[in-house]
Write an enzyme that holds these catalytic residues in place. Sequence first.
Site, mmCIF file in Angstrom:
data_model
loop_
_atom_site.group_PDB
_atom_site.id
_atom_site.type_symbol
_atom_site.label_atom_id
_atom_site.label_comp_id
_atom_site.label_asym_id
_atom_site.label_seq_id
_atom_site.Cartn_x
_atom_site.Cartn_y
_atom_site.Cartn_z
ATOM 1 N N LYS A 261 0.852 -1.188 0.000
ATOM 2 C CA LYS A 261 0.000 0.000 0.000
ATOM 3 C C LYS A 261 0.889 1.240 0.000
ATOM 4 O O LYS A 261 1.972 1.234 0.593
ATOM 5 C CB LYS A 261 -0.882 -0.020 1.268
ATOM 6 N N CYS B 83 -2.558 9.864 -6.048
ATOM 7 C CA CYS B 83 -3.713 9.533 -5.206
ATOM 8 C C CYS B 83 -4.795 10.606 -5.387
ATOM 9 O O CYS B 83 -4.536 11.781 -5.153
ATOM 10 C CB CYS B 83 -3.326 9.438 -3.733
HETATM 11 O O1 RRO Z 1 -5.813 5.357 -0.635
HETATM 12 C C1 RRO Z 1 -6.462 5.783 -1.610
HETATM 13 O O2 RRO Z 1 -7.533 6.401 -1.487
HETATM 14 C C2 RRO Z 1 -5.978 5.618 -2.993
HETATM 15 C C3 RRO Z 1 -4.682 5.865 -3.380
HETATM 16 BR BR1 RRO Z 1 -3.318 6.289 -2.178
HETATM 17 C C4 RRO Z 1 -4.332 5.799 -4.751
HETATM 18 O O3 RRO Z 1 -3.196 6.025 -5.173
HETATM 19 N N1 RRO Z 1 -5.303 5.460 -5.627
HETATM 20 C C5 RRO Z 1 -6.573 5.217 -5.250
HETATM 21 O O4 RRO Z 1 -7.420 4.927 -6.100
HETATM 22 N N2 RRO Z 1 -6.892 5.287 -3.917
#
Ligand code: RRO
Length: 308
Positions: A44, A127
């Site tokens: 993650k 993100c």
């Molecule tokens: O954690 C998120 O909400 C998230 C991330 Br970091 C990302 O890079 N892409 C996404 O769709 N969700």
Amino acid sequence: MDLSITIAGVRFPSCIMNASGALCVTREELLALGRSHIGAIVTKSMTVEPRDGNPEPRYYGFPGGSINSMGLPNLGYKAYAALIPELKAMGNPVIASVAGLCEDDFLTIAATINAAKPDLIEVNLSCPNIPGKPQIGYDAEASERLLKRVRKVITVPMGVKLPPYFDPAHHTIMGDVIGRCGVDFLNLINSVGNGLVVDPDREEAVIKPKGGFGGLGGTIIKPVALANVRAFWKIFEGRIPIIGTGGVVNGVDAFEHVLCGASAVQIGTVLVEEGLGVFARLEGELVAQLRKKGYTKLEDFRGKLKEL
Ligand code: RRO
């Protein structure tokens, strides 16, 4: 049939792996990934402090795709740095995904994570889900400044996870940036940011954060992902390896990504929906597709999409 690949000198036993975010937040999830039929373990995206993420519901799957606004729930970079040796010992490459809430955070995290020696580091510039924080990848100057700074502290192969671009002018601008920053691989694409999925019966949004806005994934984004893989493959004439992410739910989808130029593919929505068994299914389906086409390895057709 050989589905192994090499990216920036690192050998992957299979070209199929999880996308950052999908079943890879906790130690238990990461270890389970490591025990499954996977090409690499991708963590993650991590921040300096541990985060619970956005309020729930924050993920919703529907026929054709998903929407998420997870909000970077993660254990914090120190926990992932401590986990990396254990994950590496499982035998597959480890890709650490580095994020941050400001530019300096990326530096702090990259230095410590680099010292833990993951096989590769992926810098997440895309993100879409932190309220008040636009995707860095949509700001070419900020992207270049950040990438040049992190490149100085990262000694393992460094990749960049980009958001989707929707105009060739933006592919060109970001291609120029990438070309100046010593990037070893690209991951294309992150979710298609700030979509809105509506439940017409309840007359409400399906997720809670940001008024229902979130990143779209799954089959509905495949053409956008393929276009970005293709555009950057052509800009770099195949010299920068690409991980294709977006809309891979079966072996033919993976085949299409490789045809457009991808070296590997990552799966998000279908992994969340189907669970860890999906890796063996996709590998079997990709092998069947190669057999049907008379190919024996991915190099036989990588990037060779015919244009009319
Ligand atoms: O954690 C998120 O909400 C998230 C991330 Br970091 C990302 O890079 N892409 C996404 O769709 N969700």
